[in-house]
Design a protein around this motif. Structure first.
Motif, mmCIF file in Angstrom:
data_model
loop_
_atom_site.group_PDB
_atom_site.id
_atom_site.type_symbol
_atom_site.label_atom_id
_atom_site.label_comp_id
_atom_site.label_asym_id
_atom_site.label_seq_id
_atom_site.Cartn_x
_atom_site.Cartn_y
_atom_site.Cartn_z
ATOM 1 N N GLY A 83 5.981 44.533 -20.147
ATOM 2 C CA GLY A 83 6.567 45.033 -19.162
ATOM 3 C C GLY A 83 7.444 43.959 -18.223
ATOM 4 N N LYS A 84 6.829 42.621 -18.162
ATOM 5 C CA LYS A 84 6.848 41.610 -17.383
ATOM 6 C C LYS A 84 8.019 40.845 -17.894
ATOM 7 C CE LYS A 84 3.962 41.988 -14.167
ATOM 8 N NZ LYS A 84 4.146 42.313 -12.725
ATOM 9 N N ALA A 91 10.388 42.142 -20.421
ATOM 10 C CA ALA A 91 11.594 42.878 -20.782
ATOM 11 C C ALA A 91 12.673 42.717 -19.908
ATOM 12 C CB ALA A 91 11.235 44.422 -20.422
ATOM 13 N N PRO A 92 12.444 42.404 -18.536
ATOM 14 C CA PRO A 92 13.811 42.032 -17.758
ATOM 15 C C PRO A 92 14.182 40.491 -18.165
ATOM 16 C CG PRO A 92 12.310 42.729 -16.183
ATOM 17 C CD PRO A 92 11.454 42.923 -17.534
ATOM 18 N N LEU A 93 13.380 39.863 -18.639
ATOM 19 C CA LEU A 93 13.883 38.392 -19.036
ATOM 20 C C LEU A 93 14.602 38.506 -20.418
ATOM 21 C CD1 LEU A 93 10.630 36.386 -18.133
ATOM 22 C CD2 LEU A 93 12.744 36.382 -16.869
ATOM 23 N N ALA A 94 13.923 39.277 -21.354
ATOM 24 C CA ALA A 94 14.663 39.529 -22.453
ATOM 25 C C ALA A 94 16.176 40.058 -22.394
ATOM 26 C CB ALA A 94 13.715 40.233 -23.551
ATOM 27 N N GLN A 95 16.068 41.022 -21.249
ATOM 28 C CA GLN A 95 17.477 41.906 -21.347
ATOM 29 C C GLN A 95 18.381 40.733 -20.779
ATOM 30 O OE1 GLN A 95 18.555 44.762 -21.961
ATOM 31 N NE2 GLN A 95 20.386 44.065 -21.435
ATOM 32 N N GLY A 96 17.992 40.004 -19.798
ATOM 33 C CA GLY A 96 18.718 38.636 -19.109
ATOM 34 C C GLY A 96 19.249 37.889 -20.173
ATOM 35 N N TYR A 97 18.469 37.582 -21.141
ATOM 36 C CA TYR A 97 18.736 36.341 -22.069
ATOM 37 C C TYR A 97 19.826 36.967 -23.135
ATOM 38 C CZ TYR A 97 18.709 33.697 -26.311
ATOM 39 O OH TYR A 97 18.981 33.047 -27.292
ATOM 40 N N LYS A 144 -4.055 54.779 -20.281
ATOM 41 C CA LYS A 144 -4.452 53.318 -19.985
ATOM 42 C C LYS A 144 -3.421 52.343 -20.445
ATOM 43 C CE LYS A 144 -9.382 54.087 -19.964
ATOM 44 N NZ LYS A 144 -10.610 53.589 -20.601
ATOM 45 N N VAL A 145 -3.042 51.454 -19.745
ATOM 46 C CA VAL A 145 -2.080 50.340 -20.064
ATOM 47 C C VAL A 145 -2.685 48.987 -20.482
ATOM 48 C CG1 VAL A 145 -0.131 48.867 -19.145
ATOM 49 C CG2 VAL A 145 -0.600 51.295 -18.142
ATOM 50 N N THR A 146 -2.298 48.600 -21.634
ATOM 51 C CA THR A 146 -2.921 47.698 -22.366
ATOM 52 C C THR A 146 -2.101 46.278 -21.966
ATOM 53 O OG1 THR A 146 -1.462 47.557 -24.336
ATOM 54 C CG2 THR A 146 -3.490 48.926 -24.472
ATOM 55 N N LEU A 147 -3.025 45.275 -21.971
ATOM 56 C CA LEU A 147 -2.420 43.908 -21.675
ATOM 57 C C LEU A 147 -1.360 43.646 -22.477
ATOM 58 C CD1 LEU A 147 -3.208 41.375 -20.079
ATOM 59 C CD2 LEU A 147 -4.241 40.309 -22.169
#
Length: 179
Positions: A110-111, A113-119, A101-104
């Motif tokens: 997950g949403k 993570a790409p923003l943090a990597q871009g930063y 089960k994936v928690t909130l």
């Protein structure tokens, strides 16, 4: 009783070595055929035993599965919720294919993570740009850059104008200086 072909009988005859004291022309075919029947029976017995063992193991696994499913179905919804199951998940949980089960928080992470990597990539490029801009012209020349190429080098775009592939004008093909 099973019969043997001539080729099988010849192969059976080769199984028993002939001793020097025995008459070479006399081969006891009846004894050889009896041994072949015993070997064939033993082989089929082992095949049937293995098949019976597989059937018994499959039956036991199915019986254990059915018992576990019926035990879980006998539980109340509250008891199932306490162990983290719903009625629709009983069969998959017993088989062992329960999806995680994936928690909130995991969905949000997950949403983001790409923003943090871009930063993090942007900060790294910015620091590299600042370090290169702090160098003087001689240091930049040593690493093959000019001030105008710093931004492209940091961004990793295209080829640089000062790629140092051409020989100097006063050198010949062997690399020696011409006077």
């Amino acid at each position: 009783m099973m019969s043997f072909t001539k080729r099988e009988l010849e192969a059976i005859a080769l199984l028993q070595p002939v001793t020097a004291s025995a008459n070479v022309n006399a081969v006891d075919m009846d004894a050889l055929i009896a041994r072949a029947h015993q070997a064939r029976s033993a082989y089929f017995h082992s095949l049937m035993s293995a098949a019976a063992a597989k059937i018994a193991a499959a039956y036991k696994t199915r019986r254990d599965y059915s018992k576990a499913v019926s035990t879980l179905h006998a539980m109340s919804n509250r008891e199932l919720a306490d162990i983290g199951l719903s009625r629709g998940e009983i069969e998959t949980a017993v088989r062992g294919h329960m999806p995680a089960k994936v928690t909130l928080a995991q969905k949000i992470a997950g949403k983001l993570a790409p923003l943090a990597q871009g930063y993090a990539d942007w900060r790294s490029r910015r620091q590299g740009y600042a370090q290169l801009m702090a160098m003087d012209l001689r240091q930049l020349s040593d690493i093959g850059l000019t001030r105008g190429e710093i931004e492209a080098a940091v961004a990793g775009k295209g080829s640089l104008a000062n790629d140092n592939v051409a020989l100097a004008a006063n050198n010949n093909a062997s690399g020696r200086q011409v006077s």
